[in-house]
Motif scaffolding. Structure first.
Motif, PDB file in Angstrom:
ATOM      1  N   TRP A 283       0.761  -1.345   0.197  1.00  0.00           N
ATOM      2  CA  TRP A 283       0.110   0.158  -0.069  1.00  0.00           C
ATOM      3  C   TRP A 283       0.881   1.243  -0.182  1.00  0.00           C
ATOM      4  O   TRP A 283       1.684   1.439   0.918  1.00  0.00           O
ATOM      5  N   MET A 308      -6.619   3.353  -5.632  1.00  0.00           N
ATOM      6  CA  MET A 308      -7.715   3.208  -4.838  1.00  0.00           C
ATOM      7  C   MET A 308      -8.403   4.394  -4.045  1.00  0.00           C
ATOM      8  O   MET A 308      -7.470   5.252  -3.684  1.00  0.00           O
ATOM      9  N   ARG A 310      -9.943   4.572  -0.590  1.00  0.00           N
ATOM     10  CA  ARG A 310     -10.197   3.856   0.539  1.00  0.00           C
ATOM     11  C   ARG A 310     -11.031   4.538   1.429  1.00  0.00           C
ATOM     12  O   ARG A 310     -11.870   4.084   2.069  1.00  0.00           O
ATOM     13  N   GLU A 311     -10.733   5.749   1.589  1.00  0.00           N
ATOM     14  CA  GLU A 311     -11.515   6.568   2.574  1.00  0.00           C
ATOM     15  C   GLU A 311     -12.958   6.887   2.163  1.00  0.00           C
ATOM     16  O   GLU A 311     -12.978   7.547   1.227  1.00  0.00           O
ATOM     17  N   LYS A 312     -14.030   6.248   2.830  1.00  0.00           N
ATOM     18  CA  LYS A 312     -15.531   6.221   2.375  1.00  0.00           C
ATOM     19  C   LYS A 312     -16.113   7.371   3.459  1.00  0.00           C
ATOM     20  O   LYS A 312     -17.319   7.181   3.321  1.00  0.00           O
ATOM     21  N   SER A 329     -12.849   3.096  -6.809  1.00  0.00           N
ATOM     22  CA  SER A 329     -11.340   2.436  -6.858  1.00  0.00           C
ATOM     23  C   SER A 329     -11.529   2.012  -8.338  1.00  0.00           C
ATOM     24  O   SER A 329     -12.338   1.456  -8.711  1.00  0.00           O
ATOM     25  N   ASP A 385     -14.125  -1.145  -3.592  1.00  0.00           N
ATOM     26  CA  ASP A 385     -12.939  -1.629  -3.120  1.00  0.00           C
ATOM     27  C   ASP A 385     -12.490  -2.820  -4.043  1.00  0.00           C
ATOM     28  O   ASP A 385     -13.038  -3.034  -5.253  1.00  0.00           O
ATOM     29  N   LYS A 388     -10.547  -8.774  -2.548  1.00  0.00           N
ATOM     30  CA  LYS A 388      -9.644  -9.040  -1.651  1.00  0.00           C
ATOM     31  C   LYS A 388      -8.892 -10.278  -1.556  1.00  0.00           C
ATOM     32  O   LYS A 388      -9.441 -11.599  -1.683  1.00  0.00           O
ATOM     33  N   ARG A 394      -5.703  -3.813   6.562  1.00  0.00           N
ATOM     34  CA  ARG A 394      -5.499  -2.774   5.489  1.00  0.00           C
ATOM     35  C   ARG A 394      -5.170  -1.611   5.917  1.00  0.00           C
ATOM     36  O   ARG A 394      -5.703  -1.230   7.189  1.00  0.00           O
ATOM     37  N   THR A 396      -5.695   2.526   6.184  1.00  0.00           N
ATOM     38  CA  THR A 396      -6.998   3.058   5.764  1.00  0.00           C
ATOM     39  C   THR A 396      -6.771   4.550   5.798  1.00  0.00           C
ATOM     40  O   THR A 396      -7.378   5.436   5.432  1.00  0.00           O
TER      41      THR A 396
END
Length: 489
Positions: A283, A308, A310-312, A329, A385, A388, A394, A396
């Motif tokens: 990452w 990505m 990732r922050e939602k 993403s 996302d 996986k 993971r 974040t």
């Protein structure tokens, strides 16, 4: 009309022609054997000089969408030429084994009051967009769009547009300048009733390469594109970018240099994720650097990579209009072995959020040779996302701030089911840094997120510092993906 580049087309033959997918590869192969011809950009003067607002006021009439009357599961609407989008793109419908050109009609569009009048009747199109009932069963939402050079975008359920993919990149970041291939023709296969996928064929061209593409598009919670590409270089391509994507990162908790903004973060993507051929999950948080940064991640037969978001959480952005938390993403899943090469990441300085300043793609180790055929298959996942591949925790959020003179504090948040209920005394942070000293490594549960937090300090140096961190058990069993970062003064 006959398929483009056929002699019948040059002669003005307007009859339909039998179609099969191999024809597009044949067209690309034949195109590459000839000298490159620049795209048709001829437009009435009023259209070529449109402002952004004027161009935005030109709207396709929804009632005239392709397949609307047939009540099929997909519909297509088309973009007018003008503003930045001057290239004439030929678009065909494939039905009953035949391809017929979709002809331009001025009646298909509504025009704003400030759009200059014109009399031309055969302008063609700049691109198109596909609609399907992705959010509600009785409403056709926009699912994807192909517009401008070889760019295209898509969304999954309940998402808004963010980053873009491209058919091919050539010489990105090179001092001689980048070459921008463009899609010059598309074939849209008419869907059958109750179809869950749509097939689109595309012909790409540029000074250095021609190519064919077959996209199988399946809208859903994540919208998936199966991509089959055949590349035919006219010249050796030493700096080709395969499965390329572009995005925007203006600022975030790890990078707020000289930013005066009420919002905590502004970005379409917050990190590059890689699942490499060794089975490692990496990452890399994105940044808006002071100077151009190029990062190379060598690999053999990668399992996947992507930009990505990732922050939602809305409160991480506080932007009611842009809704960055709803941006998708984009994950690239190679099909088959891609051999030796590298994932390349470009981070370009920007002072405005309107510019895409992030680029990522796969670059094969060996150049693509002139007059060769290069076949590539991969899957694009547009959604909340990436698929996986493992159960590791993971990262974040990556926060960075000053901690006294000559030192930086790094605060990294993680989530993962494998961290729930684990004894805090059994967890350790593993942190290394090139050209610097790491101190005060702390790991602790974060009750506010249900995850964990890893923090450490690092001495500030003049040169960029390469950092690497992950969580592990005391007996060295890896608990998280690997966080990698380049901190630059």
């Amino acid at each position: 009309m006959a398929l483009p580049l056929r002699e019948a087309a040059a002669a003005g033959n307007t009859s339909d022609e039998a179609f099969n997918p191999s024809m597009v590869r044949e067209l690309a192969r034949n195109l590459a054997s000839k000298s490159f011809e620049a795209p048709d950009e001829k437009l009435p003067s009023g259209l070529s000089d449109l402002t952004y607002d004027q161009y935005r006021s030109i709207r396709f009439v929804p009632e005239r969408a392709l397949w609307r009357g047939a009540k099929l599961p997909f519909q297509a609407q088309f973009f007018h030429r003008g503003f930045f989008y001057k290239n004439k793109v030929m678009i065909f419908e494939v039905a009953d084994g035949k391809a017929s050109e979709i002809r331009y009609s001025k009646d298909d569009f509504s025009f704003g009051e400030k759009v200059p009048a014109f009399t031309e009747t055969d302008l063609g199109f700049a691109g198109f967009r596909i609609h399907a009932p992705i959010n509600k069963p009785d409403y056709y939402d926009e699912v994807c769009v192909f517009l401008g050079a070889s760019y295209f975008r898509a969304v999954g359920k309940d998402e808004t547009y963010g980053l873009s993919a491209r058919g091919l990149s050539i010489d990105t970041g090179e001092t001689k300048g980048e070459e921008f291939p463009y899609f010059k023709a598309f074939w849209l296969e008419r869907p059958v009733p109750n179809a869950t996928s749509l097939v689109i064929h595309a012909l790409l061209d540029s000074k250095s390469c021609a190519a064919s593409y077959r996209f199988t598009i399946r809208p859903g919670t994540s919208t998936v594109f199966d991509v089959e590409a055949s590349l035919y270089p006219r010249a050796d391509l030493e700096h080709a970018g395969l499965a390329p994507m572009t995005s925007m990162f203006f600022f975030g908790p790890n990078d707020r240099n000289e930013v005066d903004d009420f919002r905590p973060s502004v970005h379409d993507s917050d990190g590059l994720a890689i699942y490499n051929g060794k089975g490692e999950s990496l990452w890399r948080p994105l940044s808006n650097p002071r100077d151009l940064q190029i990062s190379t991640f060598q690999d053999v037969n990668p399992h996947g990579f992507g930009l990505m978001q990732r922050e939602k959480n809305f409160f991480a952005y506080q932007d009611i209009e842009s809704r960055f938390e709803k941006r998708p993403s984009l994950w690239v899943e190679p099909i088959g072995d891609w051999g030796e090469g590298a994932v390349i990441l470009f981070e370009i300085p920007t002072k405005e959020e309107i510019h895409d300043n992030i680029a990522a793609f796969w670059r094969p180790k060996a150049p693509l040779k002139a007059k060769s055929e290069n076949n590539l298959t991969y899957r694009l996942h547009w959604g909340p996302d990436a698929p996986k591949p493992h159960s590791l925790a993971r990262f974040t959020r990556s926060g960075i701030g000053a901690r006294g003179e000559g030192s930086k504090l790094f605060v990294l948040d993680l989530i993962g089911d494998n961290l729930k209920g684990i004894d805090p005394s059994s967890v350790k942070g593993v942190v290394t840094a090139e050209k610097s000293e790491v101190t005060n490594i702390v790991t602790q549960p974060n009750p506010n997120t249900g995850g964990w937090r890893l923090s450490f300090q690092c001495a500030v140096k003049k040169d960029p510092i390469e950092l690497r961190a992950f969580l592990a058990t005391q007996d060295d069993k890896q608990l998280s993906e690997i966080w990698i970062y380049r901190w630059a003064p």
